[in-house]
Structures are given as C-alpha cells and as structure tokens.
Design a protein around this motif. Structure first.
Motif, mmCIF file in Angstrom:
data_model
loop_
_atom_site.group_PDB
_atom_site.id
_atom_site.type_symbol
_atom_site.label_atom_id
_atom_site.label_comp_id
_atom_site.label_asym_id
_atom_site.label_seq_id
_atom_site.Cartn_x
_atom_site.Cartn_y
_atom_site.Cartn_z
ATOM 1 N N LEU A 170 0.773 -1.089 0.094
ATOM 2 C CA LEU A 170 0.028 -0.097 0.060
ATOM 3 C C LEU A 170 0.824 1.168 -0.018
ATOM 4 C CD1 LEU A 170 -2.855 -0.589 2.586
ATOM 5 C CD2 LEU A 170 -3.196 0.001 0.447
ATOM 6 N N THR A 171 2.011 1.335 0.599
ATOM 7 C CA THR A 171 2.709 2.286 0.908
ATOM 8 C C THR A 171 4.081 2.298 0.347
ATOM 9 O OG1 THR A 171 3.484 1.596 3.190
ATOM 10 C CG2 THR A 171 1.636 3.201 3.033
ATOM 11 N N LYS A 172 4.750 1.187 -0.211
ATOM 12 C CA LYS A 172 5.947 1.217 -0.760
ATOM 13 C C LYS A 172 6.329 2.086 -1.768
ATOM 14 C CE LYS A 172 9.054 -2.223 -1.973
ATOM 15 N NZ LYS A 172 9.683 -3.421 -2.191
ATOM 16 N N THR A 173 5.333 2.325 -2.922
ATOM 17 C CA THR A 173 5.570 3.304 -3.902
ATOM 18 C C THR A 173 4.258 3.974 -4.000
ATOM 19 O OG1 THR A 173 4.695 1.715 -5.522
ATOM 20 C CG2 THR A 173 7.158 2.004 -5.268
ATOM 21 N N PRO A 174 4.050 5.173 -4.141
ATOM 22 C CA PRO A 174 2.789 6.068 -4.464
ATOM 23 C C PRO A 174 1.887 5.445 -5.506
ATOM 24 C CG PRO A 174 4.925 7.521 -3.988
ATOM 25 C CD PRO A 174 5.270 6.063 -4.375
ATOM 26 N N PRO A 175 0.948 5.303 -5.256
ATOM 27 C CA PRO A 175 -0.152 4.679 -6.300
ATOM 28 C C PRO A 175 -0.106 5.900 -7.444
ATOM 29 C CG PRO A 175 -1.405 5.686 -4.526
ATOM 30 C CD PRO A 175 -0.001 5.671 -4.151
ATOM 31 N N THR A 176 -0.487 5.507 -8.845
ATOM 32 C CA THR A 176 -0.266 6.417 -9.942
ATOM 33 C C THR A 176 -1.706 6.972 -10.094
ATOM 34 O OG1 THR A 176 -0.424 4.601 -11.216
ATOM 35 C CG2 THR A 176 1.663 5.270 -10.870
ATOM 36 N N SER A 177 -2.822 6.178 -9.183
ATOM 37 C CA SER A 177 -4.154 6.501 -9.568
ATOM 38 C C SER A 177 -4.982 5.929 -8.388
ATOM 39 C CB SER A 177 -4.815 5.893 -10.957
ATOM 40 O OG SER A 177 -4.770 4.398 -10.893
ATOM 41 N N ILE A 178 -6.139 6.649 -8.339
ATOM 42 C CA ILE A 178 -7.194 6.362 -7.364
ATOM 43 C C ILE A 178 -7.566 4.452 -7.521
ATOM 44 C CG2 ILE A 178 -9.376 6.551 -6.517
ATOM 45 C CD1 ILE A 178 -7.755 8.835 -5.677
ATOM 46 N N ALA A 179 -7.738 4.482 -8.770
ATOM 47 C CA ALA A 179 -7.962 3.033 -9.166
ATOM 48 C C ALA A 179 -6.878 2.252 -8.647
ATOM 49 C CB ALA A 179 -8.121 2.797 -10.540
ATOM 50 N N GLN A 180 -5.764 2.512 -8.900
ATOM 51 C CA GLN A 180 -4.550 1.655 -8.202
ATOM 52 C C GLN A 180 -4.472 1.633 -6.750
ATOM 53 O OE1 GLN A 180 -0.443 2.869 -8.642
ATOM 54 N NE2 GLN A 180 0.203 1.146 -9.470
ATOM 55 N N PHE A 181 -4.793 2.778 -6.185
ATOM 56 C CA PHE A 181 -4.815 2.814 -4.546
ATOM 57 C C PHE A 181 -5.882 1.824 -4.334
ATOM 58 C CE2 PHE A 181 -6.491 4.751 -1.043
ATOM 59 C CZ PHE A 181 -5.131 4.687 0.109
ATOM 60 N N ALA A 182 -7.156 1.931 -4.744
ATOM 61 C CA ALA A 182 -8.234 1.195 -4.400
ATOM 62 C C ALA A 182 -7.915 -0.537 -4.437
ATOM 63 C CB ALA A 182 -9.661 1.504 -5.234
ATOM 64 N N GLN A 183 -7.210 -0.615 -5.433
ATOM 65 C CA GLN A 183 -6.647 -2.203 -5.942
ATOM 66 C C GLN A 183 -5.907 -2.522 -4.682
ATOM 67 O OE1 GLN A 183 -3.743 -3.606 -7.185
ATOM 68 N NE2 GLN A 183 -4.878 -5.750 -6.916
ATOM 69 N N ARG A 184 -4.928 -1.908 -4.448
ATOM 70 C CA ARG A 184 -4.104 -2.212 -3.349
ATOM 71 C C ARG A 184 -4.923 -2.097 -2.019
ATOM 72 N NH1 ARG A 184 0.985 1.922 -4.177
ATOM 73 N NH2 ARG A 184 1.735 1.003 -6.269
ATOM 74 N N VAL A 185 -5.744 -1.348 -1.751
ATOM 75 C CA VAL A 185 -6.306 -1.431 -0.445
ATOM 76 C C VAL A 185 -7.158 -2.819 -0.536
ATOM 77 C CG1 VAL A 185 -8.367 -0.579 1.026
ATOM 78 C CG2 VAL A 185 -6.549 0.995 -0.139
ATOM 79 N N ASP A 186 -7.867 -3.230 -1.634
ATOM 80 C CA ASP A 186 -8.478 -4.414 -1.669
ATOM 81 C C ASP A 186 -7.825 -5.449 -1.516
ATOM 82 O OD1 ASP A 186 -11.253 -3.217 -2.339
ATOM 83 O OD2 ASP A 186 -10.861 -3.472 -4.644
ATOM 84 N N THR A 187 -6.724 -5.748 -2.042
ATOM 85 C CA THR A 187 -5.629 -6.531 -1.824
ATOM 86 C C THR A 187 -5.233 -6.809 -0.304
ATOM 87 O OG1 THR A 187 -4.676 -6.469 -4.007
ATOM 88 C CG2 THR A 187 -3.340 -7.447 -2.594
ATOM 89 N N ALA A 188 -4.860 -5.664 0.181
ATOM 90 C CA ALA A 188 -4.713 -5.696 1.594
ATOM 91 C C ALA A 188 -5.755 -6.351 2.595
ATOM 92 C CB ALA A 188 -4.237 -4.324 2.281
ATOM 93 N N GLU A 189 -7.038 -5.514 2.376
ATOM 94 C CA GLU A 189 -8.309 -6.033 2.952
ATOM 95 C C GLU A 189 -8.329 -7.730 2.832
ATOM 96 O OE1 GLU A 189 -12.938 -5.308 3.133
ATOM 97 O OE2 GLU A 189 -11.520 -3.994 1.825
ATOM 98 N N ALA A 190 -8.105 -8.143 1.649
ATOM 99 C CA ALA A 190 -8.225 -9.442 1.490
ATOM 100 C C ALA A 190 -7.399 -10.189 2.439
ATOM 101 C CB ALA A 190 -8.477 -9.756 0.062
ATOM 102 N N ALA A 191 -6.284 -10.002 2.125
ATOM 103 C CA ALA A 191 -5.018 -10.599 2.954
ATOM 104 C C ALA A 191 -5.422 -10.557 4.668
ATOM 105 C CB ALA A 191 -3.748 -10.113 2.545
ATOM 106 N N VAL A 192 -5.973 -9.334 5.029
ATOM 107 C CA VAL A 192 -5.976 -9.145 6.380
ATOM 108 C C VAL A 192 -7.398 -10.183 6.822
ATOM 109 C CG1 VAL A 192 -6.821 -7.722 8.142
ATOM 110 C CG2 VAL A 192 -5.075 -6.934 6.655
ATOM 111 N N LYS A 193 -8.151 -10.084 5.929
ATOM 112 C CA LYS A 193 -9.387 -10.761 6.370
ATOM 113 C C LYS A 193 -9.135 -12.355 6.321
ATOM 114 C CE LYS A 193 -14.092 -12.140 4.440
ATOM 115 N NZ LYS A 193 -14.187 -13.416 5.081
ATOM 116 N N THR A 194 -8.298 -12.660 5.138
ATOM 117 C CA THR A 194 -8.107 -14.235 5.099
ATOM 118 C C THR A 194 -7.311 -14.504 6.224
ATOM 119 O OG1 THR A 194 -8.131 -14.317 2.749
ATOM 120 C CG2 THR A 194 -6.747 -15.929 3.730
ATOM 121 N N ALA A 195 -6.255 -13.774 6.936
ATOM 122 C CA ALA A 195 -5.581 -13.944 8.081
ATOM 123 C C ALA A 195 -6.447 -14.124 9.418
ATOM 124 C CB ALA A 195 -4.278 -13.203 8.120
#
Length: 148
Positions: free
Chosen positions: A46-71
């Motif tokens: 999420l924070t390693k490199t700045p997202p280039t768009s809101i869509a990319q940021f949303a995708q990263r948040v979705d990925t993080a949220e899914a990983a947290v939920k799975t854990a």
C-alpha cells in the motif's frame, strides 16, 4: 481376535492424537507466522510506492483487505494451544479492526491518515500488542505479527 487387535491399534492412535483437536505449539507458530507474512506483504504494498491513480490505490487496499480478512478467518478457525487461545482471540479481533479500517480508507482515501491514526490508538490494537507480548513471553515465535 483380529477385531480386538484392530481396536487396540485404533485406541493407541487415538490416544496419540490427544483428542483435544488443538494445534501443537509449532503448528500454531507456523500458521501465525505465515498469516502475518501475508498481511505484511500486502499492507507494505500500500505504501511502498505511491499509487499512480485512485483505481490503483483502491486495488491495493482491496488486496490488503483481502489478506487481512483471510488471516483473521484462518486464525479464528484454529484451535490454538490452550495457553495461546485468549491471545489468539485478541489478535483476530485486531485483524478485524484493521480490515474495517481498510474498508473506511477505501471509501475515503483522503481521510486515510486520520483513519490509520485512530486505528493505531484503538483498544483492539493495544490488546493485540499485549497478546503478542504474552505469546512471546510463553516462548512462541509469532513473527511479524508481534513486530513493533
């Protein structure tokens, strides 16, 4: 006679399993470390490199949220060793709080800093910090879940 021998073998096998259904300390350590590594990887992205768009940021948040939920789901499904059960609940509760915070960030990206600041002060995260310290004191190797 064969039936008696079979029953004896089954009895020995069941006795060896312990019957509690609880994970061993080493099996629990593997799961909590694996889940922690997965969460860390996705949240770091999420924070390693700045997202280039809101869509990319949303995708990263979705990925993080899914990983947290799975854990959280994985750890919640476990029967940890009895001396780790209460601590495991606190860790799962904190992961659920992180998941909720990520949902809020996705809905309000401009408020991300305030959401994260509130999360960092939450009782759920404080309880998880105490839980991981307790697990470490008991000799558990919890990996990145217990990292400051």
């Amino acid at each position: 006679m064969k039936r008696l021998a079979l029953l004896a073998v089954v009895g020995v096998l069941l006795a060896g399993c312990g019957g509690s259904g609880r994970l061993s300390k080493s099996a629990y350590q593997q799961r909590i470390q694996s889940d922690g590594n997965t969460v860390q990887k996705s949240v770091t992205a999420l924070t390693k490199t700045p997202p280039t768009s809101i869509a990319q940021f949303a995708q990263r948040v979705d990925t993080a949220e899914a990983a947290v939920k799975t854990a959280a789901d994985d750890l919640a499904s476990l029967k940890p060793p009895s001396d780790a059960a209460v601590d495991n609940i606190a860790i799962v509760t904190a992961l659920r709080a992180i998941q909720s915070a990520l949902e809020l960030v996705k809905a309000n990206p401009t408020g991300a800093a305030a959401i994260v600041a509130k999360l960092e002060k939450s009782p759920e995260l404080k309880a998880a910090e105490k839980a991981t310290a307790d697990l470490k004191q008991k000799g558990y190797k919890v990996g990145v879940i217990g990292a400051p």
